[in-house]
Design a protein around this motif. Structure first.
Motif, PDB file in Angstrom:
ATOM      1  N   TYR A   1     -13.884   8.745 -15.418  1.00 42.78           N
ATOM      2  CA  TYR A   1     -13.774  10.011 -14.679  1.00 42.78           C
ATOM      3  C   TYR A   1     -14.571  10.030 -13.386  1.00 42.78           C
ATOM      4  O   TYR A   1     -14.205  10.719 -12.423  1.00 42.78           O
ATOM      5  CB  TYR A   1     -14.166  11.198 -15.571  1.00 42.78           C
ATOM      6  N   ASP A   2     -15.667   9.270 -13.333  1.00 40.45           N
ATOM      7  CA  ASP A   2     -16.516   9.338 -12.139  1.00 40.45           C
ATOM      8  C   ASP A   2     -16.162   8.288 -11.095  1.00 40.45           C
ATOM      9  O   ASP A   2     -16.771   8.234 -10.031  1.00 40.45           O
ATOM     10  CB  ASP A   2     -17.993   9.180 -12.537  1.00 40.45           C
ATOM     11  N   ILE A   3     -15.151   7.471 -11.377  1.00 39.61           N
ATOM     12  CA  ILE A   3     -14.782   6.459 -10.375  1.00 39.61           C
ATOM     13  C   ILE A   3     -13.339   6.576  -9.886  1.00 39.61           C
ATOM     14  O   ILE A   3     -12.996   6.015  -8.856  1.00 39.61           O
ATOM     15  CB  ILE A   3     -15.025   5.010 -10.886  1.00 39.61           C
TER      16      ILE A   3
ATOM     17  N   ILE B   1      -6.791  13.959  -1.459  1.00 40.22           N
ATOM     18  CA  ILE B   1      -7.401  13.151  -0.402  1.00 40.22           C
ATOM     19  C   ILE B   1      -8.929  13.277  -0.421  1.00 40.22           C
ATOM     20  O   ILE B   1      -9.645  12.286  -0.263  1.00 40.22           O
ATOM     21  CB  ILE B   1      -6.819  13.546   0.979  1.00 40.22           C
ATOM     22  N   ASP B   2      -9.418  14.499  -0.635  1.00 37.97           N
ATOM     23  CA  ASP B   2     -10.878  14.690  -0.731  1.00 37.97           C
ATOM     24  C   ASP B   2     -11.480  13.789  -1.806  1.00 37.97           C
ATOM     25  O   ASP B   2     -12.501  13.145  -1.588  1.00 37.97           O
ATOM     26  CB  ASP B   2     -11.202  16.158  -1.090  1.00 37.97           C
TER      27      ASP B   2
ATOM     28  N   LEU C   1     -14.623   9.217  -3.507  1.00 37.09           N
ATOM     29  CA  LEU C   1     -14.819   8.124  -4.476  1.00 37.09           C
ATOM     30  C   LEU C   1     -14.466   6.754  -3.890  1.00 37.09           C
ATOM     31  O   LEU C   1     -14.648   5.729  -4.540  1.00 37.09           O
ATOM     32  CB  LEU C   1     -13.964   8.375  -5.730  1.00 37.09           C
ATOM     33  N   ARG C   2     -13.935   6.765  -2.668  1.00 37.75           N
ATOM     34  CA  ARG C   2     -13.458   5.528  -2.035  1.00 37.75           C
ATOM     35  C   ARG C   2     -12.538   4.740  -2.971  1.00 37.75           C
ATOM     36  O   ARG C   2     -12.729   3.546  -3.215  1.00 37.75           O
ATOM     37  CB  ARG C   2     -14.649   4.660  -1.591  1.00 37.75           C
ATOM     38  N   ASN C   3     -11.560   5.455  -3.472  1.00 34.90           N
ATOM     39  CA  ASN C   3     -10.679   4.830  -4.453  1.00 34.90           C
ATOM     40  C   ASN C   3      -9.267   5.412  -4.367  1.00 34.90           C
ATOM     41  O   ASN C   3      -9.082   6.623  -4.483  1.00 34.90           O
ATOM     42  CB  ASN C   3     -11.260   5.049  -5.865  1.00 34.90           C
TER      43      ASN C   3
END
Lengths: 310, 310
Positions: free
Chosen positions: B63-65, B7-8, B13-15
């Motif tokens: 990886y970053d999204i 969840i964090d 990432l709002r994804n």
């Protein structure tokens, strides 16, 4: 055809029993742990060498008396890619010794995923696992079995679909009552429908069923229902299955089931019955004796009831 | 706790979308096949190098999204021990990039066998797979899940139990009606009972459920029933699931599901929608764009319905 090959070996060796290669850490004799892990420190290279020596030595002691072995992939997968490499070598070795190899994988997935699994277990690539049959989990339904079945037909392999497993909580799902039949009976119908077009010379299809040896009544009912399917029967020995309860798992032709024992054979050296004649060093010889005793016990009951295949 | 960690990452990432790493042979771009198999002959060493390059490059582009990736083990196991070694490297790489790793294994077995699996996937050994959660097949019942659950609690991992899968023939077994409820609803009860003592700070237990995105009504009903379980939702995109159908898979808190897409992301370079902006060489960039589009589409529907977690 897999079932025909299996029956040929069962009859020529006069043995319905197979050996489960389940090399859990606990079952490996202390002297081997000392040899590989004691002074040398127990890194993964040493562990998988130990796994290899143990498994191969068991095979060397039983290959001429049992029709098949059943390696449980989890005890190799436990050590990841290094462990899987050992399983690949163990299967190759067993095949050289003319054993049939039934790998207990309980895989079940769909579409291209299922095809990927089938490619490894039943493919013809140099890196494919050298085996004759696998176990399949049917929870995802018919389309999780078809890709295995297609490869099966193409390359003379066999599948055993989990129908009624030997563990206590198999009742949680498998015994739910749906439309006056239990879930596992619905799976049994699936076994029939998938296998019916491929019945071999001896009357059995390459689509078999896993039927636990710990549920006598269910086993007998399934035998009536699945006349053309071979049963792979776990649960003998350590899990509580006894020979006298397994008569009804066989057809009148004296065929139809192979009975698996794992701990009762590969861990025989530490059982009350064998530990006076064998010590841990002779764990292979103990396994051989236990496999012969099991064979004789099953045969005695079958003979008494007139269900003899030879 | 796994659900809290998931969840964090979802919120930061709002994804809600994750990427399935399913490197089937067909999905790998031709130029990579040419590079690794063309002139060099296509032996297993080259194949697994190709598998590695493809998987790592996808990770580098997403990886970053995305909060997590979901490698499908079959596409690695297809190449045996060599393939599994690649999966081990891929998981290690993903973890270094702070991705959560959910490995789609669908294992299910009992007792010491299940413990052996749990040791590989959730253990602390140098050779254990570096992952955060796995999928589990529940056909063998409660005692095939407990060993995984115990390791889960011990080492902060998560499990997703197959409840209702996305494939058509999931109805064969999962939709059988037993005692006025379907088999998959009985499994849902098992999910509740196994998870209820371990609910984390954010209201979710480490025992999640696989709920196919292709059965809207079933997904919504399961959401009502399983308020404290995270859903892993396959079936989006290639299998026919659409964003507007997935609203009901989320709780009112805007959480509760991660939506997986495999072919729609890693094979985006060959889709009508992307193939004019990207070619096969830029398959990684195409995957990134497809992952962003998917994220935005899901978020748009959630925003419209007031189910926003941030």
């Amino acid at each position: 055809m897999f079932a025909d090959k299996l029956i040929d070996r069962v009859i020529s060796l006069r043995n319905h029993c197979i050996v489960g290669i389940d090399p859990s850490y606990n079952i490996i004799p202390e002297f081997l742990k000392e040899k590989y892990l004691g002074s040398r420190g127990g890194n993964i290279d040493n562990i998988v060498e130990m796994l290899y020596e143990f498994s191969i030595n068991i095979i060397e002691h039983v290959y001429d008396i049992v029709p098949a072995i059943k390696p449980q992939i989890a005890f190799f997968e436990q050590y990841g890619s290094m462990g899987l490499k050992v399983l690949e070598e163990v299967c190759r070795h067993a095949k050289k010794k003319d054993l049939l190899v039934i790998v207990d994988i309980k895989r079940g997935d769909i579409g291209s995923t299922c095809e990927a699994y089938a490619e490894y277990y039943f493919g013809n690539n140099e890196w494919s696992l050298d085996c004759d049959a696998v176990t399949i989990n049917p929870y995802l339904g018919r389309d999780s079995i078809i890709p295995f079945l297609e490869k099966c037909i193409e390359n003379d392999k066999g599948i055993f679909i989990l129908v009624k497993t030997s563990n206590k909580s198999s009742i949680d799902i498998q015994d739910l009552m749906c439309d006056r039949r239990k879930v596992y009976e619905h799976i049994a119908d699936l076994v029939i429908s998938l296998g019916k077009d491929y019945i071999g010379e001896k009357g059995y299809s390459p689509v078999g069923a896993v039927v636990g040896g710990t549920f006598k009544e269910e086993g007998e009912n399934l035998r009536q229902r699945l006349k053309n399917s071979y049963f792979l029967v776990p649960g003998y020995g350590a899990q509580g299955g006894v020979a006298s309860d397994l008569l009804g798992y066989f057809n009148q032709d004296g065929l139809g089931s192979v009975i698996n024992s794992s701990r009762g054979i590969i861990g025989a050296y530490r059982l009350e019955k064998y530990k006076y004649d064998f010590n841990q060093i002779s764990y292979g010889a103990a396994a051989r004796k236990a496999a012969m005793d099991m064979r004789d016990e099953i045969n005695m009951y079958l003979e008494k009831s007139g269900k003899l295949a030879w």
